[in-house]
Design a protein around this motif. Structure first.
Motif, PDB file in Angstrom:
ATOM      1  N   PHE A 284       0.690  -1.222   0.157  1.00 31.04           N
ATOM      2  CA  PHE A 284      -0.058   0.097  -0.009  1.00 31.04           C
ATOM      3  C   PHE A 284       0.944   1.212   0.143  1.00 31.04           C
ATOM      4  N   ILE A 285       1.846   1.402   0.954  1.00 28.87           N
ATOM      5  CA  ILE A 285       2.677   2.604   0.966  1.00 28.87           C
ATOM      6  C   ILE A 285       3.272   2.941  -0.331  1.00 28.87           C
ATOM      7  N   LEU A 286       4.085   1.748  -0.825  1.00 25.99           N
ATOM      8  CA  LEU A 286       4.712   1.752  -2.111  1.00 25.99           C
ATOM      9  C   LEU A 286       3.999   2.262  -3.263  1.00 25.99           C
ATOM     10  N   VAL A 287       2.940   1.729  -3.225  1.00 20.08           N
ATOM     11  CA  VAL A 287       2.004   2.313  -4.432  1.00 20.08           C
ATOM     12  C   VAL A 287       1.263   3.549  -4.212  1.00 20.08           C
ATOM     13  N   TRP A 288       1.028   3.895  -3.025  1.00 19.88           N
ATOM     14  CA  TRP A 288       0.568   5.157  -2.833  1.00 19.88           C
ATOM     15  C   TRP A 288       1.751   6.392  -2.984  1.00 19.88           C
ATOM     16  N   THR A 289       3.117   6.198  -2.587  1.00 23.48           N
ATOM     17  CA  THR A 289       3.812   7.070  -2.715  1.00 23.48           C
ATOM     18  C   THR A 289       4.338   7.131  -4.274  1.00 23.48           C
ATOM     19  N   LEU A 290       4.291   5.948  -5.193  1.00 25.93           N
ATOM     20  CA  LEU A 290       4.232   5.919  -6.559  1.00 25.93           C
ATOM     21  C   LEU A 290       3.332   6.834  -7.157  1.00 25.93           C
ATOM     22  N   PHE A 291       2.210   6.791  -7.122  1.00 23.74           N
ATOM     23  CA  PHE A 291       1.164   7.211  -7.561  1.00 23.74           C
ATOM     24  C   PHE A 291       1.125   8.857  -7.073  1.00 23.74           C
ATOM     25  N   TYR A 292       1.310   8.995  -5.794  1.00 26.92           N
ATOM     26  CA  TYR A 292       1.455  10.436  -5.485  1.00 26.92           C
ATOM     27  C   TYR A 292       2.622  11.189  -6.121  1.00 26.92           C
ATOM     28  N   GLY A 293       3.634  10.686  -6.171  1.00 29.77           N
ATOM     29  CA  GLY A 293       4.896  11.158  -6.809  1.00 29.77           C
ATOM     30  C   GLY A 293       4.631  11.394  -8.515  1.00 29.77           C
ATOM     31  N   ILE A 294       3.848  10.513  -9.025  1.00 29.21           N
ATOM     32  CA  ILE A 294       3.595  10.860 -10.529  1.00 29.21           C
ATOM     33  C   ILE A 294       2.486  11.724 -10.890  1.00 29.21           C
ATOM     34  N   VAL A 295       1.406  11.824  -9.888  1.00 29.31           N
ATOM     35  CA  VAL A 295       0.374  12.681 -10.193  1.00 29.31           C
ATOM     36  C   VAL A 295       0.716  14.448  -9.475  1.00 29.31           C
ATOM     37  N   HIS A 296       1.293  14.138  -8.525  1.00 25.73           N
ATOM     38  CA  HIS A 296       1.494  15.547  -7.690  1.00 25.73           C
ATOM     39  C   HIS A 296       2.942  15.870  -7.803  1.00 25.73           C
ATOM     40  N   VAL A 297       3.563  15.541  -8.870  1.00 19.98           N
ATOM     41  CA  VAL A 297       5.248  16.177  -8.765  1.00 19.98           C
ATOM     42  C   VAL A 297       5.397  17.377  -8.834  1.00 19.98           C
ATOM     43  N   TYR A 298       4.571  18.282  -9.371  1.00 23.59           N
ATOM     44  CA  TYR A 298       4.814  19.831  -9.639  1.00 23.59           C
ATOM     45  C   TYR A 298       3.902  20.635  -8.670  1.00 23.59           C
ATOM     46  N   ASP A 299       3.005  19.788  -7.639  1.00 22.50           N
ATOM     47  CA  ASP A 299       2.449  20.798  -7.008  1.00 22.50           C
ATOM     48  C   ASP A 299       2.953  21.586  -5.853  1.00 22.50           C
TER      49      ASP A 299
END
Length: 111
Positions: free
Chosen positions: A96-111
């Motif tokens: 869960f933590i791995l996929v959570w951080t992966l998708f958070y990084g992909i989607v919110h990289v420039y926030d």
């Protein structure tokens, strides 16, 4: 009139290949559920306790679905009974933590 079997006697009535098959399917469902909830938490941009609350909700929803699938008698299908269905497992928390951080990084990289 025979008495109800003790938990040890009930566990002996389970056929080991069926229990092994059921445990593998339960593990797969819980793994996919934790990965999906991690992806949702990452895409939504959840942080800290909100992300873990989503994981807890996902775990409870998965437990409810598996409990219904077992027709309310999980001890008949898994050696651990209802606890086997409810326990998220350490590897699923890490997934869960791995996929959570992966998708958070992909989607919110420039926030």
């Amino acid at each position: 009139m025979s008495a109800a079997p003790t938990p040890d006697q009930a566990a002996q009535l389970l056929f080991p290949p069926n229990v092994q098959y059921n445990n593998a399917r339960i593990y797969t469902v819980k793994f996919l559920s934790s990965c999906l909830s991690g992806a949702v938490a990452g895409v939504l941009g959840l942080e800290n306790a909100l992300g873990f609350a989503l994981f807890a909700l996902s775990t409870l929803l998965t437990f409810a679905c598996l409990y219904v699938k077992c027709r309310g008698r999980p001890a008949k299908y898994a050696a651990g009974g209802w606890w086997e269905l409810l326990n998220p497992g350490q590897e699923n928390i890490f997934s869960f933590i791995l996929v959570w951080t992966l998708f958070y990084g992909i989607v919110h990289v420039y926030d």
